[in-house]
Design a protein around this motif. Sequence first.
Motif, mmCIF file in Angstrom:
data_model
loop_
_atom_site.group_PDB
_atom_site.id
_atom_site.type_symbol
_atom_site.label_atom_id
_atom_site.label_comp_id
_atom_site.label_asym_id
_atom_site.label_seq_id
_atom_site.Cartn_x
_atom_site.Cartn_y
_atom_site.Cartn_z
ATOM 1 N N TYR A 105 -4.852 5.055 4.420
ATOM 2 C CA TYR A 105 -4.818 3.587 4.458
ATOM 3 C C TYR A 105 -4.742 3.093 5.905
ATOM 4 O O TYR A 105 -5.422 2.118 6.278
ATOM 5 C CB TYR A 105 -3.624 3.079 3.661
ATOM 6 C CG TYR A 105 -3.608 1.578 3.485
ATOM 7 C CD1 TYR A 105 -4.395 0.968 2.517
ATOM 8 C CD2 TYR A 105 -2.809 0.766 4.288
ATOM 9 C CE1 TYR A 105 -4.399 -0.407 2.352
ATOM 10 C CE2 TYR A 105 -2.804 -0.609 4.132
ATOM 11 C CZ TYR A 105 -3.592 -1.192 3.162
ATOM 12 O OH TYR A 105 -3.586 -2.562 3.007
ATOM 13 N N GLU A 106 -3.925 3.746 6.734
ATOM 14 C CA GLU A 106 -3.821 3.345 8.136
ATOM 15 C C GLU A 106 -5.138 3.584 8.865
ATOM 16 O O GLU A 106 -5.553 2.775 9.704
ATOM 17 C CB GLU A 106 -2.688 4.123 8.817
ATOM 18 C CG GLU A 106 -1.304 3.702 8.383
ATOM 19 C CD GLU A 106 -0.963 2.287 8.811
ATOM 20 O OE1 GLU A 106 -1.551 1.798 9.801
ATOM 21 O OE2 GLU A 106 -0.124 1.650 8.151
ATOM 22 N N VAL A 107 -5.789 4.703 8.551
ATOM 23 C CA VAL A 107 -7.111 4.960 9.142
ATOM 24 C C VAL A 107 -8.093 3.871 8.727
ATOM 25 O O VAL A 107 -8.925 3.415 9.528
ATOM 26 C CB VAL A 107 -7.623 6.350 8.713
ATOM 27 C CG1 VAL A 107 -9.089 6.532 9.101
ATOM 28 C CG2 VAL A 107 -6.779 7.447 9.343
ATOM 29 N N PRO A 111 -0.461 11.916 3.362
ATOM 30 C CA PRO A 111 -1.910 11.800 3.633
ATOM 31 C C PRO A 111 -2.552 10.585 2.970
ATOM 32 O O PRO A 111 -3.488 10.014 3.538
ATOM 33 C CB PRO A 111 -2.482 13.100 3.047
ATOM 34 C CG PRO A 111 -1.454 13.611 2.114
ATOM 35 C CD PRO A 111 -0.153 13.172 2.669
ATOM 36 N N LEU A 112 -2.053 10.173 1.799
ATOM 37 C CA LEU A 112 -2.604 8.979 1.159
ATOM 38 C C LEU A 112 -2.357 7.740 2.015
ATOM 39 O O LEU A 112 -3.258 6.912 2.203
ATOM 40 C CB LEU A 112 -1.982 8.792 -0.230
ATOM 41 C CG LEU A 112 -2.392 9.804 -1.305
ATOM 42 C CD1 LEU A 112 -1.667 9.517 -2.614
ATOM 43 C CD2 LEU A 112 -3.894 9.780 -1.531
ATOM 44 N N TYR A 113 -1.148 7.624 2.542
ATOM 45 C CA TYR A 113 -0.865 6.448 3.369
ATOM 46 C C TYR A 113 -1.583 6.526 4.716
ATOM 47 O O TYR A 113 -2.016 5.496 5.254
ATOM 48 C CB TYR A 113 0.636 6.301 3.595
ATOM 49 C CG TYR A 113 0.980 5.048 4.367
ATOM 50 C CD1 TYR A 113 0.880 3.797 3.757
ATOM 51 C CD2 TYR A 113 1.349 5.103 5.703
ATOM 52 C CE1 TYR A 113 1.158 2.638 4.458
ATOM 53 C CE2 TYR A 113 1.631 3.946 6.416
ATOM 54 C CZ TYR A 113 1.532 2.718 5.793
ATOM 55 O OH TYR A 113 1.801 1.574 6.498
ATOM 56 N N ALA A 149 0.827 -1.204 0.000
ATOM 57 C CA ALA A 149 0.000 0.000 0.000
ATOM 58 C C ALA A 149 0.863 1.256 0.000
ATOM 59 O O ALA A 149 0.547 2.238 -0.690
ATOM 60 C CB ALA A 149 -0.928 -0.006 1.215
ATOM 61 N N PHE A 150 1.963 1.232 0.764
ATOM 62 C CA PHE A 150 2.857 2.393 0.806
ATOM 63 C C PHE A 150 3.477 2.652 -0.563
ATOM 64 O O PHE A 150 3.558 3.802 -1.024
ATOM 65 C CB PHE A 150 3.957 2.171 1.843
ATOM 66 C CG PHE A 150 4.871 3.345 2.010
ATOM 67 C CD1 PHE A 150 4.431 4.498 2.641
ATOM 68 C CD2 PHE A 150 6.170 3.305 1.521
ATOM 69 C CE1 PHE A 150 5.272 5.589 2.792
ATOM 70 C CE2 PHE A 150 7.016 4.396 1.664
ATOM 71 C CZ PHE A 150 6.565 5.540 2.305
#
Length: 254
Positions: free
Chosen positions: A231-233, A226-228, A200-201
């Motif tokens: 994903y964590e959120v 912010p994109l990554y 994902a990163f």
Amino acid sequence: MSSSNSVEMPFLDHLEELRWRLFKSAVAIAIGVGVSFALLYTKQVDIIAFLSQPIQPYLKQPLMVTHVSDLFDIVMDASITLGLIAASPVLAWQLWGFLSPALYGHEKKAVIPALIGAAVLFLAGMALSFFYVLPVTLGFFMSFQSGSVQIMQTVDQYVSFVISMCLAFGAIFELPIVIALLSAMGIVQPQYLSKFRRHAFLGCIVAAALITPGSDPTSLIALTIPLYLLYEVSITVSKFISRRRERRIAAGDE
């Protein structure tokens, strides 16, 4: 069907209710579009001046139009967009009123936070695109301008580009909501999302590089983060929803 409904509504009554809710939604949209057009037409809100802010520092001459109807088309498109945004609370309320009798109690509790979260994330994505990504991207494109070549930007093409970028970022920021819905349906598991963190990163870096062309590493990093984080959120949201879903299944609620 929710257990609170002891008697199901007849099919024809459903159609009648749907007809009136569609009518109310159409009236709300018409009012929103009408008011928006009046504000734009009377220059109470200069939508073109607002949308042209990111490109103004790079222009050597004003934006151009190539057809007499271009400005009218832009105002109409903007009126429809703003009208839909203004009418969206009414549309959401009508949709909720039609669907809520068929939902379980825990589903009703999840819908409103999901709608609010989707709206906030969409607006956040559009704001990031308009106030940061667009100026950087436009600066890169305009840097190819030279003494022998001058970019003559038309209003309709520029506005279309701005809207496309903002909508794309708004859609990307809906990732946590999409993951939440998939987790609620049992399609996506948080363990699966955690397993592919590195992939994902890498995907976020590639997406950031495609969205913000140029060699500036600061822009790449500023967009990748912010994109990554989204994903964590999404992983955190998926864990929370999956646990609640497992508890409901164990209690025999599903």
